[in-house]
Design a protein around this motif. Sequence first.
Motif: not given
Length: 110
Positions: A29, A33, A36
């Motif tokens: 995660p 992130s 992203d």
Amino acid sequence: MDGDYDGWVTFEEYRTWVGHDAFEWSCRPALGSLFDLADLDGDGRLTREEFTRLRVASRNTASDADRAFDDLDTDHDGLVERDDYLAGIHDYVTTGASPMGAVYGSPARP
């Protein structure tokens, strides 16, 4: 993570801690992130420029980022897919075998 409690986390200590499960619930995660954030158009792929910016911000050299990009861009379309990026990191930290492994080697203790 600091198995010998010396105030440093070596790559081997990190690798022992991370394993597959820890990578999935903790690292994926966080790294996803960051990916992203670097993916400026949100298409799930990084251009060479986006990838280099991400890796340099992660304290890699631009030349190492460039080599890692080439290794991860297996279809030679000039893009690195999110899943390929995360799989490369997963494989590197859990097994040491990854397209990025030759570029990054075992991280040294600061």
